[in-house]
Design a protein around this motif. Structure first.
Motif, short mmCIF file in Angstrom:
data_model
loop_
_atom_site.label_atom_id
_atom_site.label_comp_id
_atom_site.label_asym_id
_atom_site.label_seq_id
_atom_site.Cartn_x
_atom_site.Cartn_y
_atom_site.Cartn_z
N ALA A 96 0.86 -1.19 0.00
CA ALA A 96 0.00 0.00 0.00
C ALA A 96 0.89 1.24 0.00
CB ALA A 96 -0.90 0.00 1.23
N VAL A 97 0.52 2.21 -0.81
CA VAL A 97 1.35 3.42 -0.97
C VAL A 97 0.81 4.55 -0.10
CG1 VAL A 97 2.22 5.12 -2.62
CG2 VAL A 97 2.00 2.71 -3.29
N VAL A 98 1.70 5.12 0.70
CA VAL A 98 1.34 6.21 1.61
C VAL A 98 1.75 7.53 0.94
CG1 VAL A 98 1.65 7.16 3.92
CG2 VAL A 98 1.77 4.68 3.57
N VAL A 99 0.78 8.44 0.83
CA VAL A 99 0.99 9.71 0.14
C VAL A 99 0.66 10.84 1.10
CG1 VAL A 99 0.31 11.11 -1.85
CG2 VAL A 99 0.27 8.61 -2.01
N ALA A 100 1.55 11.83 1.17
CA ALA A 100 1.30 13.00 2.03
C ALA A 100 0.16 13.83 1.45
CB ALA A 100 2.56 13.84 2.14
N GLU A 101 -0.70 14.34 2.32
CA GLU A 101 -1.77 15.23 1.89
C GLU A 101 -1.16 16.59 1.58
OE1 GLU A 101 -4.72 14.57 1.15
OE2 GLU A 101 -5.22 12.72 2.22
N PRO A 102 -1.43 17.15 0.41
CA PRO A 102 -0.79 18.42 0.04
C PRO A 102 -1.22 19.58 0.93
CG PRO A 102 -2.41 17.73 -1.61
CD PRO A 102 -2.28 16.61 -0.63
N ALA A 118 -1.98 19.38 4.14
CA ALA A 118 -1.77 19.06 5.56
C ALA A 118 -0.85 20.08 6.22
CB ALA A 118 -1.18 17.67 5.70
N ASP A 119 -1.11 20.30 7.50
CA ASP A 119 -0.26 21.19 8.28
C ASP A 119 1.10 20.55 8.49
OD1 ASP A 119 -2.37 22.98 8.56
OD2 ASP A 119 -3.09 22.02 10.40
N ASP A 120 2.05 21.33 8.95
CA ASP A 120 3.39 20.84 9.24
C ASP A 120 3.32 19.84 10.38
OD1 ASP A 120 6.10 20.45 9.53
OD2 ASP A 120 6.45 22.38 10.52
N PRO A 121 3.71 18.57 10.16
CA PRO A 121 3.62 17.57 11.22
C PRO A 121 4.50 17.89 12.43
CG PRO A 121 4.61 16.62 9.24
CD PRO A 121 4.19 18.00 8.91
N LEU A 138 -1.60 8.65 11.25
CA LEU A 138 -1.43 9.78 10.34
C LEU A 138 -2.62 9.93 9.40
CD1 LEU A 138 2.37 9.39 9.54
CD2 LEU A 138 1.30 11.19 10.90
N VAL A 139 -3.22 8.81 9.00
CA VAL A 139 -4.44 8.86 8.17
C VAL A 139 -5.55 9.52 8.98
CG1 VAL A 139 -6.23 7.47 7.07
CG2 VAL A 139 -3.83 6.91 6.70
N ASP A 140 -5.70 9.09 10.23
CA ASP A 140 -6.74 9.66 11.09
C ASP A 140 -6.54 11.15 11.32
OD1 ASP A 140 -7.88 7.15 11.31
OD2 ASP A 140 -6.97 6.72 13.25
N ALA A 141 -5.28 11.57 11.36
CA ALA A 141 -4.96 12.99 11.57
C ALA A 141 -5.08 13.81 10.29
CB ALA A 141 -3.54 13.12 12.15
N GLY A 142 -5.30 13.14 9.15
CA GLY A 142 -5.44 13.86 7.89
C GLY A 142 -4.13 14.31 7.29
N LEU A 143 -3.02 13.73 7.71
CA LEU A 143 -1.71 14.13 7.19
C LEU A 143 -1.28 13.31 5.98
CD1 LEU A 143 0.13 14.66 10.59
CD2 LEU A 143 -0.70 16.42 9.02
#
Length: 131
Positions: free
Chosen positions: A42-48, A50-53, A98-103
């Motif tokens: 499964a490929v994990v992609v950063a949300e464009p 998203a706030d600075d983690p 991180l998915v739950d956080a929307g990042l």
């Protein structure tokens, strides 16, 4: 754990580096809150958007590392585990957080049952060649 000459304890081993048990990174959890089931590919992609983690105090350093790697380029769950030298189970939990956080979001592979039948593809190719 070792102590220095002044009685302070160090949570690292000189040869092995920092010693942190995997369950400590996930706060004892073996799954994320939303029960995200993540395949190794499964490929994990950063949300464009998203706030600075790093600005989120609720995230562990490992969360920030994963989000940072995914901002550089999308990565599979297996690649993240290898890059961070973490057990795959830990990475799955952290990515779920991180998915739950929307990042980040996860692009799951197409299940084999949903892929087109090979015979159908051969028939299409044969039909195209006949044109």
């Amino acid at each position: 754990m070792s102590a220095d000459g002044q009685g302070r304890h160090h949570w690292f081993d000189d040869e092995a580096g920092p010693v942190v048990r995997p369950y400590a990174m996930t706060r004892g959890r073996t799954t994320s809150a939303a029960q995200h089931r993540l395949d190794l590919i499964a490929v994990v992609v950063a949300e464009p958007h998203a706030d600075d983690p790093e600005a989120d105090a609720s995230l562990a350093p490992e969360h920030v590392d994963i989000a940072g790697l995914c901002q550089d380029a999308p990565r599979s769950v297996a690649e993240l585990a290898a890059d961070l030298d973490l057990p795959i189970g830990v990475v799955r939990v952290l990515v779920g957080d991180l998915v739950d956080a929307g990042l980040v979001h996860v692009n799951r592979p197409v299940p084999p049952a949903e892929l087109p039948d090979e015979n159908i593809l051969r028939d299409v190719i044969s039909g195209l060649r006949a044109l």
